[in-house]
Design an enzyme around this catalytic site. Structure first.
Site, PDB file in Angstrom:
ATOM      1  N   CYS A 115      67.991  80.742 112.559  1.00 36.46           N
ATOM      2  CA  CYS A 115      69.036  80.236 111.677  1.00 36.46           C
ATOM      3  C   CYS A 115      69.836  79.125 112.356  1.00 36.46           C
ATOM      4  CB  CYS A 115      69.964  81.392 111.306  1.00 36.46           C
ATOM      5  SG  CYS A 115      71.295  80.942 110.192  1.00 36.46           S
ATOM      6  N   ASN A 150      72.571  80.884 117.293  1.00 37.71           N
ATOM      7  CA  ASN A 150      71.423  80.321 117.992  1.00 37.71           C
ATOM      8  C   ASN A 150      71.806  78.936 118.505  1.00 37.71           C
ATOM      9  OD1 ASN A 150      69.613  82.533 117.168  1.00 37.71           O
ATOM     10  ND2 ASN A 150      70.026  81.707 115.126  1.00 37.71           N
ATOM     11  N   CYS A 173      75.062  73.619 113.150  1.00 42.70           N
ATOM     12  CA  CYS A 173      73.712  73.610 112.549  1.00 42.70           C
ATOM     13  C   CYS A 173      72.976  72.323 112.911  1.00 42.70           C
ATOM     14  CB  CYS A 173      73.840  73.743 111.033  1.00 42.70           C
ATOM     15  SG  CYS A 173      72.247  73.675 110.166  1.00 42.70           S
ATOM     16  N   GLU A 228      60.965  71.345 107.368  1.00 40.03           N
ATOM     17  CA  GLU A 228      60.511  72.553 108.049  1.00 40.03           C
ATOM     18  C   GLU A 228      60.663  73.784 107.163  1.00 40.03           C
ATOM     19  OE1 GLU A 228      60.992  71.383 112.739  1.00 40.03           O
ATOM     20  OE2 GLU A 228      62.567  72.646 111.879  1.00 40.03           O
ATOM     21  N   HIS A 281      81.311  82.281 107.704  1.00 35.57           N
ATOM     22  CA  HIS A 281      81.519  82.008 109.132  1.00 35.57           C
ATOM     23  C   HIS A 281      82.973  81.949 109.591  1.00 35.57           C
ATOM     24  CE1 HIS A 281      77.327  81.434 108.722  1.00 35.57           C
ATOM     25  NE2 HIS A 281      77.380  80.184 108.301  1.00 35.57           N
ATOM     26  N   CYS A 283      61.249  81.167 104.526  1.00 33.37           N
ATOM     27  CA  CYS A 283      62.495  80.394 104.541  1.00 33.37           C
ATOM     28  C   CYS A 283      62.122  78.951 104.227  1.00 33.37           C
ATOM     29  CB  CYS A 283      63.164  80.498 105.905  1.00 33.37           C
ATOM     30  SG  CYS A 283      64.648  79.476 106.072  1.00 33.37           S
ATOM     31  N   CYS A 308      77.898  70.625 109.065  1.00 38.89           N
ATOM     32  CA  CYS A 308      78.321  71.855 109.731  1.00 38.89           C
ATOM     33  C   CYS A 308      78.065  71.711 111.233  1.00 38.89           C
ATOM     34  CB  CYS A 308      77.567  73.056 109.166  1.00 38.89           C
ATOM     35  SG  CYS A 308      77.853  73.317 107.410  1.00 38.89           S
ATOM     36  N   CYS A 315      70.208  66.747 105.576  1.00 37.13           N
ATOM     37  CA  CYS A 315      71.348  67.393 104.916  1.00 37.13           C
ATOM     38  C   CYS A 315      72.550  66.461 104.972  1.00 37.13           C
ATOM     39  CB  CYS A 315      71.683  68.711 105.622  1.00 37.13           C
ATOM     40  SG  CYS A 315      72.925  69.714 104.759  1.00 37.13           S
ATOM     41  N   SER A 345      71.038  80.281  99.497  1.00 44.04           N
ATOM     42  CA  SER A 345      72.201  80.266 100.385  1.00 44.04           C
ATOM     43  C   SER A 345      72.931  78.933 100.259  1.00 44.04           C
ATOM     44  CB  SER A 345      71.753  80.473 101.834  1.00 44.04           C
ATOM     45  OG  SER A 345      72.856  80.421 102.711  1.00 44.04           O
TER      46      SER A 345
END
Length: 350
Positions: A339, A296, A121, A94, A222, A107, A118, A114, A197
């Site tokens: 995010c 989010n 996420c 995406e 975070h 983005c 985390c 991944c 990032s």
């Protein structure tokens, strides 16, 4: 993709020169083809109009261009556009176009899935299938730029490597993609308009310093104490805040580039003034700024966003410590484009 064909974009300029000499062609053909591939973002040999039909046929027989295609696009009420892209092997990733008054930001993803886990996420709950090649990252930029021009009559101004995957675990390909995006014979974008990032891999942050990169670095922080960061970001167990601080000092000494710290404020987890005190202390290591990001929610996790007044108090404390602090509002939340929300839910349709 045909198995017996090499993707021509995997060849260096020097390899292309050698190829054309072997084909009995002048070496300047390499410059022409390289320009078609990387400056004009050409996905078909037939479009290479300054090559003879015979040469185009030879290239077609030996090579392929494994370009990325738009699979589906979703439009948010706030004009954000989320795309699923299909790769030559059928995998989906995406990428998001984030329009604003003063900028158009792409983005982009760096991996299929991944390997980091985390807890907040959505991508972290996916399996990492593979790294993206430089051209697959480059293609996302090209396609999102086309989208910006078509929908908002404006070219891309910024790129953030904040999509699916951990960029520093695909180090060589990410840097190669940026080289093509910033090169004069590529997309010719300024490196200062690109931000990579990372969740925080100390040895790779040091390598960025050794390579004296020109793009911007953002660290998904975070939490500024190890116990809390370990809880939400298991990568911290091997990359403690002390190790990250040392790596960031090394990086800054080599590049003189300030770093951005991204800080999602979770309700009743890291939203107290004491958390802000710890973050302010971490900010003293090198020149930096802080982006406070609203959370989010995702279906996999039970975290919720902190109250607005707590976020403002948190930001106010940091500002009083002379820390450049911005509160970022989510974009594309209604289409799961914000995010931490990127995760493949649909199937390939193209």
């Amino acid at each position: 993709m045909q198995a017996n064909k090499t993707d021509i974009r995997s060849l260096s300029y020097e390899a292309l020169q050698k190829l054309f000499l072997e084909l009995g062609e002048k070496s300047f053909r390499a410059k022409q083809v390289y320009e078609w591939l990387w400056k004009k973002s050409c996905f078909s040999f037939n479009e290479m109009s300054n090559l003879s039909k015979e040469l185009r046929q030879k290239l077609e027989e030996q090579f392929t261009i494994n370009n990325v295609k738009v699979n589906t696009s979703q439009f948010s009420a706030d004009k954000t556009i989320k795309n699923s892209f299909i790769l030559h092997d059928g995998h989906l990733i995406e990428g998001v176009l984030i329009p604003a008054d003063d900028r158009m930001t792409a983005c982009v993803s760096s991996q299929v899935g991944c390997s980091l886990t985390c807890k907040f996420c959505a991508t972290g709950y996916m399996e990492r299938k593979r790294n993206l090649n430089p051209d697959e990252i480059y293609d996302q930029v090209v396609l999102i730029d086309q989208q910006a021009r078509q929908n908002y009559d404006h070219h891309l101004t910024n790129i953030v490597y904040m999509g699916m995957g951990e960029p520093l675990l695909n180090y060589a390909n990410v840097l190669k993609s940026i080289e093509r995006i910033t090169a004069e014979d590529g997309l010719n974008m300024a490196a200062k308009r690109i931000t990579v990032s990372t969740a925080g891999i100390a040895k790779m942050i040091k390598k960025l310093g050794d390579d004296q990169v020109k793009f911007n670095l953002a660290l998904s922080l975070h939490a500024a104490n190890d116990a809390k960061r370990n809880e939400i970001m298991p990568i911290n167990e091997q990359n403690s805040l002390k190790a990250l601080a040392e790596a960031l000092k090394y990086y800054y000494a080599k590049t003189k580039n300030p770093v951005t710290y991204e800080y999602i404020v979770f309700n009743d987890f890291n939203d107290e003034i004491q958390d802000a005190v710890e973050l302010a202390a971490f900010c003293k290591h090198i020149p930096c700024k802080v982006n406070i990001i609203e959370y989010n929610p995702i279906s996999f996790a039970s975290y919720t966003n902190a109250d607005v007044d707590k976020i403002e108090a948190f930001a106010d404390y940091l500002r009083k410590q002379d820390i450049n602090t911005n509160v970022r509002r989510s974009r594309g939340k209604d289409i799961d484009a914000a995010c931490g929300q990127l995760a493949i839910k649909e199937k390939a349709v193209v």
